[in-house]
Write a protein that holds these residues in place. Structure first.
Motif, PDB file in Angstrom:
ATOM      1  N   GLU A   1       4.003 -12.407  -2.609  1.00  0.00           N
ATOM      2  CA  GLU A   1       5.414 -12.808  -2.908  1.00  0.00           C
ATOM      3  C   GLU A   1       6.097 -11.848  -3.717  1.00  0.00           C
ATOM      4  OE1 GLU A   1       5.457 -16.658  -4.707  1.00  0.00           O
ATOM      5  OE2 GLU A   1       4.920 -17.856  -2.834  1.00  0.00           O
ATOM      6  N   HIS A   2       5.149 -11.108  -4.545  1.00  0.00           N
ATOM      7  CA  HIS A   2       5.725  -9.973  -5.346  1.00  0.00           C
ATOM      8  C   HIS A   2       5.778  -8.728  -4.959  1.00  0.00           C
ATOM      9  CE1 HIS A   2       5.741 -12.818  -8.832  1.00  0.00           C
ATOM     10  NE2 HIS A   2       4.516 -13.113  -8.537  1.00  0.00           N
ATOM     11  N   LEU A   3       5.124  -8.487  -3.761  1.00  0.00           N
ATOM     12  CA  LEU A   3       5.048  -7.134  -3.007  1.00  0.00           C
ATOM     13  C   LEU A   3       6.120  -7.222  -2.284  1.00  0.00           C
ATOM     14  CD1 LEU A   3       1.192  -6.343  -2.726  1.00  0.00           C
ATOM     15  CD2 LEU A   3       2.972  -5.547  -4.172  1.00  0.00           C
ATOM     16  N   ASP A   4       6.910  -6.059  -2.027  1.00  0.00           N
ATOM     17  CA  ASP A   4       7.861  -6.129  -0.840  1.00  0.00           C
ATOM     18  C   ASP A   4       7.221  -5.568   0.287  1.00  0.00           C
ATOM     19  OD1 ASP A   4       7.928  -3.344  -0.993  1.00  0.00           O
ATOM     20  OD2 ASP A   4       9.439  -3.084  -2.508  1.00  0.00           O
ATOM     21  N   ASP A   5       7.800  -5.538   1.491  1.00  0.00           N
ATOM     22  CA  ASP A   5       7.479  -5.094   2.679  1.00  0.00           C
ATOM     23  C   ASP A   5       7.048  -3.718   2.780  1.00  0.00           C
ATOM     24  OD1 ASP A   5       7.446  -7.814   3.783  1.00  0.00           O
ATOM     25  OD2 ASP A   5       9.485  -7.297   4.671  1.00  0.00           O
ATOM     26  N   GLU A   6       7.788  -2.823   1.870  1.00  0.00           N
ATOM     27  CA  GLU A   6       7.348  -1.358   1.986  1.00  0.00           C
ATOM     28  C   GLU A   6       6.280  -1.169   1.087  1.00  0.00           C
ATOM     29  OE1 GLU A   6       9.715   2.732   0.875  1.00  0.00           O
ATOM     30  OE2 GLU A   6      10.480   0.693   0.528  1.00  0.00           O
ATOM     31  N   TRP A   7       5.814  -2.003   0.042  1.00  0.00           N
ATOM     32  CA  TRP A   7       4.586  -1.677  -0.340  1.00  0.00           C
ATOM     33  C   TRP A   7       3.595  -2.213   0.288  1.00  0.00           C
ATOM     34  CZ3 TRP A   7       3.043   1.414  -4.267  1.00  0.00           C
ATOM     35  CH2 TRP A   7       3.712   1.959  -5.057  1.00  0.00           C
ATOM     36  N   LEU A   8       3.513  -3.446   1.167  1.00  0.00           N
ATOM     37  CA  LEU A   8       2.428  -3.970   1.858  1.00  0.00           C
ATOM     38  C   LEU A   8       1.987  -2.971   2.871  1.00  0.00           C
ATOM     39  CD1 LEU A   8       3.738  -7.796   2.208  1.00  0.00           C
ATOM     40  CD2 LEU A   8       1.538  -6.816   0.973  1.00  0.00           C
ATOM     41  N   LYS A   9       3.176  -2.325   3.482  1.00  0.00           N
ATOM     42  CA  LYS A   9       2.821  -1.202   4.577  1.00  0.00           C
ATOM     43  C   LYS A   9       2.232  -0.366   3.993  1.00  0.00           C
ATOM     44  CE  LYS A   9       5.053   1.335   8.511  1.00  0.00           C
ATOM     45  NZ  LYS A   9       3.807   1.903   8.747  1.00  0.00           N
ATOM     46  N   LEU A  10       2.775   0.238   2.866  1.00  0.00           N
ATOM     47  CA  LEU A  10       2.060   1.255   2.401  1.00  0.00           C
ATOM     48  C   LEU A  10       0.536   1.198   2.145  1.00  0.00           C
ATOM     49  CD1 LEU A  10       1.993   4.396   1.035  1.00  0.00           C
ATOM     50  CD2 LEU A  10       2.909   3.231  -0.912  1.00  0.00           C
ATOM     51  N   ALA A  11       0.137   0.101   1.717  1.00  0.00           N
ATOM     52  CA  ALA A  11      -1.362  -0.283   1.336  1.00  0.00           C
ATOM     53  C   ALA A  11      -2.049  -0.429   2.839  1.00  0.00           C
ATOM     54  CB  ALA A  11      -1.288  -1.794   0.812  1.00  0.00           C
ATOM     55  N   GLN A  12      -1.450  -1.073   3.530  1.00  0.00           N
ATOM     56  CA  GLN A  12      -1.919  -1.057   5.066  1.00  0.00           C
ATOM     57  C   GLN A  12      -2.404  -0.070   5.689  1.00  0.00           C
ATOM     58  OE1 GLN A  12       0.854  -3.763   6.915  1.00  0.00           O
ATOM     59  NE2 GLN A  12      -0.466  -5.684   6.414  1.00  0.00           N
ATOM     60  N   ASP A  13      -1.228   1.060   5.685  1.00  0.00           N
ATOM     61  CA  ASP A  13      -1.370   2.391   6.124  1.00  0.00           C
ATOM     62  C   ASP A  13      -2.490   3.170   5.533  1.00  0.00           C
ATOM     63  OD1 ASP A  13       0.655   1.910   8.105  1.00  0.00           O
ATOM     64  OD2 ASP A  13       2.325   3.126   6.777  1.00  0.00           O
ATOM     65  N   ALA A  14      -2.761   3.082   4.091  1.00  0.00           N
ATOM     66  CA  ALA A  14      -3.859   3.638   3.309  1.00  0.00           C
ATOM     67  C   ALA A  14      -5.212   3.035   3.791  1.00  0.00           C
ATOM     68  CB  ALA A  14      -3.540   3.499   1.827  1.00  0.00           C
ATOM     69  N   MET A  15      -5.147   1.950   4.099  1.00  0.00           N
ATOM     70  CA  MET A  15      -6.366   1.297   4.518  1.00  0.00           C
ATOM     71  C   MET A  15      -6.695   1.641   5.993  1.00  0.00           C
ATOM     72  SD  MET A  15      -6.550  -2.663   2.949  1.00  0.00           S
ATOM     73  CE  MET A  15      -5.005  -2.988   3.625  1.00  0.00           C
ATOM     74  N   LYS A  16      -6.007   1.690   6.776  1.00  0.00           N
ATOM     75  CA  LYS A  16      -6.074   2.255   8.113  1.00  0.00           C
ATOM     76  C   LYS A  16      -6.508   3.429   8.149  1.00  0.00           C
ATOM     77  CE  LYS A  16      -2.995  -1.123  10.246  1.00  0.00           C
ATOM     78  NZ  LYS A  16      -1.661  -1.225  11.114  1.00  0.00           N
ATOM     79  N   SER A  17      -6.042   4.413   7.060  1.00  0.00           N
ATOM     80  CA  SER A  17      -6.433   5.743   7.374  1.00  0.00           C
ATOM     81  C   SER A  17      -7.811   6.241   6.667  1.00  0.00           C
ATOM     82  CB  SER A  17      -4.971   6.813   6.729  1.00  0.00           C
ATOM     83  OG  SER A  17      -5.131   6.606   5.259  1.00  0.00           O
ATOM     84  N   GLY A  18      -8.242   4.871   6.352  1.00  0.00           N
ATOM     85  CA  GLY A  18      -9.574   5.284   5.653  1.00  0.00           C
ATOM     86  C   GLY A  18      -9.810   5.388   4.183  1.00  0.00           C
ATOM     87  N   VAL A  19      -8.640   5.486   3.095  1.00  0.00           N
ATOM     88  CA  VAL A  19      -8.675   5.556   1.969  1.00  0.00           C
ATOM     89  C   VAL A  19      -9.489   4.377   1.389  1.00  0.00           C
ATOM     90  CG1 VAL A  19      -7.013   5.612  -0.111  1.00  0.00           C
ATOM     91  CG2 VAL A  19      -6.287   6.712   2.070  1.00  0.00           C
ATOM     92  N   SER A  20     -10.214   4.573   0.647  1.00  0.00           N
ATOM     93  CA  SER A  20     -11.106   3.559   0.094  1.00  0.00           C
ATOM     94  C   SER A  20     -10.296   3.154  -1.422  1.00  0.00           C
ATOM     95  CB  SER A  20     -12.579   4.039  -0.464  1.00  0.00           C
ATOM     96  OG  SER A  20     -12.346   5.032  -1.626  1.00  0.00           O
TER      97      SER A  20
END
Length: 53
Positions: free
Chosen positions: A17-36
């Motif tokens: 609820e505290h994260l906006d969609d842009e932050w969620l997408k950024l985190a998801q993109d980082a995880m998908k790209s292999g950033v630990s």
């Protein structure tokens, strides 16, 4: 209801609820790209250090 919704804890819901969609997408993109988590933490620490210089 999705599996994620069933598995998500109350604290996860509050965090979402505290994260906006842009932050969620950024985190998801980082995880998908292999950033630990460790690499991301090191990046944040470096940026904090850099700002103090």
């Amino acid at each position: 209801m999705t599996v994620n919704e069933l598995l998500m804890s109350q604290s996860d819901e509050e965090l979402r609820e505290h994260l906006d969609d842009e932050w969620l997408k950024l985190a998801q993109d980082a995880m998908k790209s292999g950033v630990s988590k460790q690499e991301f933490q090191e990046f944040l620490e470096f940026n904090k250090w850099k700002q103090k210089q």
